[in-house]
Motif scaffolding. Sequence first.
Motif, short mmCIF file in Angstrom:
data_model
loop_
_atom_site.label_atom_id
_atom_site.label_comp_id
_atom_site.label_asym_id
_atom_site.label_seq_id
_atom_site.Cartn_x
_atom_site.Cartn_y
_atom_site.Cartn_z
N CYS A 145 0.82 -1.22 0.00
CA CYS A 145 0.00 0.00 0.00
C CYS A 145 0.85 1.27 0.00
O CYS A 145 0.31 2.38 0.09
CB CYS A 145 -0.93 0.01 1.21
SG CYS A 145 -2.15 -1.32 1.19
N SER A 146 2.17 1.11 -0.08
CA SER A 146 3.10 2.24 -0.05
C SER A 146 2.92 3.10 1.20
O SER A 146 2.88 4.33 1.14
CB SER A 146 2.96 3.10 -1.32
OG SER A 146 3.24 2.34 -2.46
N LEU A 147 2.79 2.43 2.33
CA LEU A 147 2.67 3.10 3.63
C LEU A 147 3.78 2.63 4.55
O LEU A 147 4.34 1.55 4.36
CB LEU A 147 1.33 2.78 4.29
CG LEU A 147 0.07 3.37 3.67
CD1 LEU A 147 -1.17 2.83 4.39
CD2 LEU A 147 0.10 4.88 3.73
N THR A 148 4.05 3.41 5.58
CA THR A 148 4.94 2.96 6.64
C THR A 148 4.18 1.93 7.46
O THR A 148 2.95 1.85 7.40
CB THR A 148 5.35 4.12 7.56
OG1 THR A 148 4.17 4.64 8.19
CG2 THR A 148 6.07 5.21 6.78
N LEU A 149 4.91 1.16 8.25
CA LEU A 149 4.25 0.18 9.10
C LEU A 149 3.33 0.87 10.10
O LEU A 149 2.21 0.42 10.34
CB LEU A 149 5.28 -0.69 9.83
CG LEU A 149 4.73 -1.80 10.73
CD1 LEU A 149 3.79 -2.72 9.95
CD2 LEU A 149 5.88 -2.58 11.35
N SER A 150 3.75 2.00 10.64
CA SER A 150 2.89 2.71 11.60
C SER A 150 1.64 3.26 10.91
O SER A 150 0.55 3.23 11.48
CB SER A 150 3.65 3.82 12.32
OG SER A 150 4.10 4.80 11.41
N GLY A 151 1.78 3.74 9.69
CA GLY A 151 0.61 4.21 8.94
C GLY A 151 -0.35 3.07 8.66
O GLY A 151 -1.58 3.22 8.78
N MET A 152 0.18 1.91 8.29
CA MET A 152 -0.66 0.75 8.02
C MET A 152 -1.34 0.29 9.28
O MET A 152 -2.51 -0.11 9.25
CB MET A 152 0.19 -0.38 7.43
CG MET A 152 -0.61 -1.56 6.91
SD MET A 152 -1.31 -1.22 5.28
CE MET A 152 -2.92 -0.65 5.68
N THR A 153 -0.64 0.35 10.40
CA THR A 153 -1.24 -0.04 11.68
C THR A 153 -2.46 0.83 11.98
O THR A 153 -3.49 0.32 12.42
CB THR A 153 -0.20 0.06 12.81
OG1 THR A 153 0.87 -0.85 12.51
CG2 THR A 153 -0.80 -0.29 14.16
N ARG A 154 -2.36 2.12 11.73
CA ARG A 154 -3.51 3.02 11.96
C ARG A 154 -4.69 2.65 11.06
O ARG A 154 -5.84 2.63 11.50
CB ARG A 154 -3.10 4.48 11.76
CG ARG A 154 -2.24 5.02 12.89
CD ARG A 154 -2.03 6.52 12.77
NE ARG A 154 -1.24 6.92 11.61
CZ ARG A 154 0.07 6.93 11.55
NH1 ARG A 154 0.79 6.56 12.60
NH2 ARG A 154 0.70 7.32 10.46
N VAL A 155 -4.41 2.35 9.79
CA VAL A 155 -5.48 1.98 8.87
C VAL A 155 -6.12 0.66 9.30
O VAL A 155 -7.35 0.54 9.36
CB VAL A 155 -4.96 1.88 7.42
CG1 VAL A 155 -6.02 1.30 6.49
CG2 VAL A 155 -4.49 3.24 6.91
N VAL A 156 -5.30 -0.33 9.63
CA VAL A 156 -5.83 -1.63 10.03
C VAL A 156 -6.63 -1.50 11.32
O VAL A 156 -7.66 -2.17 11.49
CB VAL A 156 -4.70 -2.68 10.14
CG1 VAL A 156 -5.17 -3.94 10.84
CG2 VAL A 156 -4.18 -3.02 8.74
N THR A 157 -6.22 -0.64 12.21
CA THR A 157 -6.99 -0.42 13.44
C THR A 157 -8.40 0.09 13.10
O THR A 157 -9.39 -0.38 13.67
CB THR A 157 -6.26 0.58 14.37
OG1 THR A 157 -5.01 -0.01 14.75
CG2 THR A 157 -7.08 0.89 15.60
N ARG A 158 -8.50 1.02 12.15
CA ARG A 158 -9.83 1.50 11.71
C ARG A 158 -10.64 0.36 11.08
O ARG A 158 -11.83 0.22 11.33
CB ARG A 158 -9.68 2.64 10.70
CG ARG A 158 -9.25 3.95 11.30
CD ARG A 158 -9.44 5.13 10.36
NE ARG A 158 -8.95 4.96 9.01
CZ ARG A 158 -7.75 5.34 8.58
NH1 ARG A 158 -6.89 5.90 9.41
NH2 ARG A 158 -7.40 5.16 7.32
N LEU A 159 -9.97 -0.46 10.26
CA LEU A 159 -10.66 -1.57 9.59
C LEU A 159 -11.10 -2.63 10.60
O LEU A 159 -12.16 -3.23 10.44
CB LEU A 159 -9.76 -2.17 8.51
CG LEU A 159 -9.40 -1.24 7.35
CD1 LEU A 159 -8.36 -1.89 6.45
CD2 LEU A 159 -10.62 -0.83 6.56
#
Length: 157
Positions: free
Chosen positions: A71-85
């Motif tokens: 997704c071309s995100l940092t791991l911390s950015g992906m963690t925030r998205v996955v938390t929302r999901l």
Amino acid sequence: MPADQQPLQPLTASEEAFTRELSRVMLALPRAVDADITREARLPLSEYTPLMHLSEAPGRAMRMNELAAACSLTLSGMTRVVTRLERQGWVERTKCDEDKRGWNAVLTDSGLARLERAWPTFLWSVRRHLVDHFDGLDLPRLTAALRQVATASSVRG
């Protein structure tokens, strides 16, 4: 410039025009698709994209770092998205079976259903803003050229 390289020639007018238009597309296209999918499907592109990648992965699961890279995100950015999901019940996080240190993001049945509802809007938007503008061009050749650029850029950082 590295010392072992010859001085570079300035860009031609057509090379400069291409570079500038590509830069505009790289900014405008995601914004346009995000606006469409958010408005019509009530799902931002930042959430659609990980759901899409998970739907295509074996077992509908990916390690968090692999999903972030896809997704071309940092791991911390992906963690925030996955938390929302996760809050919406569309993704679950599970420990990796291989090493027990890492985490997998797993697409739930509800998440797959949500993705399937949003997919027609995504398809319409991508066709409207991108694919339809390349009618008659050699898409496999263009795709190969873009893949080379992406690969070379990711290696060089």
